[in-house]
Design a protein around this motif. Sequence first.
Motif, PDB file in Angstrom:
ATOM      1  N   ILE A   8      -5.728   5.910  15.194  1.00  0.00           N
ATOM      2  CA  ILE A   8      -5.983   5.792  13.759  1.00  0.00           C
ATOM      3  C   ILE A   8      -5.308   6.932  12.998  1.00  0.00           C
ATOM      4  O   ILE A   8      -4.751   6.729  11.913  1.00  0.00           O
ATOM      5  CB  ILE A   8      -7.508   5.783  13.467  1.00  0.00           C
ATOM      6  CG1 ILE A   8      -8.192   4.604  14.174  1.00  0.00           C
ATOM      7  CG2 ILE A   8      -7.779   5.762  11.973  1.00  0.00           C
ATOM      8  CD1 ILE A   8      -7.927   3.257  13.593  1.00  0.00           C
ATOM      9  N   ARG A  12      -2.789   6.394   9.937  1.00  0.00           N
ATOM     10  CA  ARG A  12      -3.042   7.033   8.643  1.00  0.00           C
ATOM     11  C   ARG A  12      -1.848   7.848   8.172  1.00  0.00           C
ATOM     12  O   ARG A  12      -1.429   7.754   7.022  1.00  0.00           O
ATOM     13  CB  ARG A  12      -4.240   7.988   8.756  1.00  0.00           C
ATOM     14  CG  ARG A  12      -5.546   7.323   8.514  1.00  0.00           C
ATOM     15  CD  ARG A  12      -6.695   8.327   8.519  1.00  0.00           C
ATOM     16  NE  ARG A  12      -7.908   7.564   8.762  1.00  0.00           N
ATOM     17  CZ  ARG A  12      -9.068   8.084   9.068  1.00  0.00           C
ATOM     18  NH1 ARG A  12      -9.202   9.391   9.184  1.00  0.00           N
ATOM     19  NH2 ARG A  12     -10.103   7.305   9.260  1.00  0.00           N
ATOM     20  N   GLU A  44      -6.417   4.057   6.250  1.00  0.00           N
ATOM     21  CA  GLU A  44      -5.709   2.945   6.904  1.00  0.00           C
ATOM     22  C   GLU A  44      -6.368   1.604   6.569  1.00  0.00           C
ATOM     23  O   GLU A  44      -5.688   0.574   6.532  1.00  0.00           O
ATOM     24  CB  GLU A  44      -5.649   3.161   8.436  1.00  0.00           C
ATOM     25  CG  GLU A  44      -6.942   2.958   9.196  1.00  0.00           C
ATOM     26  CD  GLU A  44      -7.973   4.070   8.981  1.00  0.00           C
ATOM     27  OE1 GLU A  44      -7.669   5.064   8.305  1.00  0.00           O
ATOM     28  OE2 GLU A  44      -9.095   3.928   9.498  1.00  0.00           O
ATOM     29  N   GLU A  45      -7.670   1.624   6.287  1.00  0.00           N
ATOM     30  CA  GLU A  45      -8.343   0.391   5.865  1.00  0.00           C
ATOM     31  C   GLU A  45      -8.044   0.078   4.402  1.00  0.00           C
ATOM     32  O   GLU A  45      -7.902  -1.092   4.022  1.00  0.00           O
ATOM     33  CB  GLU A  45      -9.849   0.526   6.090  1.00  0.00           C
ATOM     34  CG  GLU A  45     -10.195   0.620   7.561  1.00  0.00           C
ATOM     35  CD  GLU A  45     -11.634   1.006   7.798  1.00  0.00           C
ATOM     36  OE1 GLU A  45     -12.333   0.222   8.468  1.00  0.00           O
ATOM     37  OE2 GLU A  45     -12.073   2.074   7.324  1.00  0.00           O
ATOM     38  N   MET A  48      -4.790  -1.568   4.480  1.00  0.00           N
ATOM     39  CA  MET A  48      -4.923  -2.940   4.995  1.00  0.00           C
ATOM     40  C   MET A  48      -5.468  -3.875   3.903  1.00  0.00           C
ATOM     41  O   MET A  48      -4.982  -5.005   3.731  1.00  0.00           O
ATOM     42  CB  MET A  48      -5.858  -2.922   6.212  1.00  0.00           C
ATOM     43  CG  MET A  48      -5.876  -4.209   6.983  1.00  0.00           C
ATOM     44  SD  MET A  48      -6.859  -4.033   8.490  1.00  0.00           S
ATOM     45  CE  MET A  48      -8.507  -4.121   7.826  1.00  0.00           C
ATOM     46  N   ASP A 163     -17.261  -5.111   5.665  1.00  0.00           N
ATOM     47  CA  ASP A 163     -17.077  -3.895   6.466  1.00  0.00           C
ATOM     48  C   ASP A 163     -18.237  -3.730   7.443  1.00  0.00           C
ATOM     49  O   ASP A 163     -19.303  -4.329   7.275  1.00  0.00           O
ATOM     50  CB  ASP A 163     -17.009  -2.672   5.538  1.00  0.00           C
ATOM     51  CG  ASP A 163     -16.564  -1.397   6.268  1.00  0.00           C
ATOM     52  OD1 ASP A 163     -15.750  -1.502   7.209  1.00  0.00           O
ATOM     53  OD2 ASP A 163     -17.035  -0.297   5.899  1.00  0.00           O
ATOM     54  N   THR A 211     -11.112  -2.503  13.510  1.00  0.00           N
ATOM     55  CA  THR A 211     -11.002  -1.159  12.947  1.00  0.00           C
ATOM     56  C   THR A 211     -12.096  -0.321  13.606  1.00  0.00           C
ATOM     57  O   THR A 211     -12.897  -0.837  14.386  1.00  0.00           O
ATOM     58  CB  THR A 211     -11.240  -1.194  11.430  1.00  0.00           C
ATOM     59  OG1 THR A 211     -12.557  -1.722  11.195  1.00  0.00           O
ATOM     60  CG2 THR A 211     -10.228  -2.088  10.725  1.00  0.00           C
ATOM     61  N   GLU A 212     -12.191   0.949  13.261  1.00  0.00           N
ATOM     62  CA  GLU A 212     -13.241   1.773  13.877  1.00  0.00           C
ATOM     63  C   GLU A 212     -14.624   1.170  13.647  1.00  0.00           C
ATOM     64  O   GLU A 212     -15.469   1.184  14.534  1.00  0.00           O
ATOM     65  CB  GLU A 212     -13.191   3.194  13.313  1.00  0.00           C
ATOM     66  CG  GLU A 212     -11.999   3.970  13.834  1.00  0.00           C
ATOM     67  CD  GLU A 212     -11.921   5.368  13.258  1.00  0.00           C
ATOM     68  OE1 GLU A 212     -12.007   5.494  12.021  1.00  0.00           O
ATOM     69  OE2 GLU A 212     -11.773   6.304  14.040  1.00  0.00           O
TER      70      GLU A 212
END
Length: 222
Positions: A8, A12, A44-45, A48, A163, A211-212
């Motif tokens: 990640i 980023r 990074e989200e 996206m 999320d 994602t995380e």
Amino acid sequence: MRTPSQAIGYIRRLFAPEDALLRQMEENLKARFPALYPIQIGAEEGKMLQLFIRLAGVKSIIEVGSLAGYSAVWMARALPEDGVLYAINNDPAHAVLAREHFAASEVAHKLVMHEGNGMDVLPTLEARGPFDMIFIDADKPGYIGYLDWAERHIRKGGLIIGDNTLLFGHIWDEAPPQGEGAPSRAAWQAMREFNRRLADPERYLSTLIPTEEGMTVALKIF
Ligand code: DHB
Ligand code: MG
């Protein structure tokens, strides 16, 4: 946002570097609400979400759960000039900070803040719909109520995104999670049903992106 894994961190740095405003927003959140800093989405989200907005030609967005406005600013930056994001914030202190951040951004004209519980605010927005996208990132037991609303007010061809849909590593539990720090039974039930419904190929072209935190992305095809 959380301290990243190596993967990640790499994404980023290369694809989602923050500008001065986004960095300042993070500093402000860390200073005023240190416990909440890790629950904000990652850069990074944000990137996206921008990609999805452009791919789907999104012009109107509802965000349920805005915290300090970080995700809203990322999303608003991908909207066209006449696009709009309605941010819903259930905590007056968070809303104060989010409004400051909106005002400081170059996309303030695309951002509208509504204070209150999502289930109270959403009906007041209905006349402006149908909407192109909803981003659900609020109280986890509330996700089904938000999904019910979204199914009625997001247009065919629009996006429903949630999320934390891996439920902090408990989504695959076959019985309600137990123990210290585990999500509530209500959160577990809601998130299981949320993903199950959005996985229906008759109604959605969808997946859960690992994602995380996990982000479920569903293109509404009905
Ligand atoms: C929590 C909520 C979030 O939206 C998130 O991304 C991470 C954690 C929480 O309620 O703990
Ligand atoms: Mg979240």
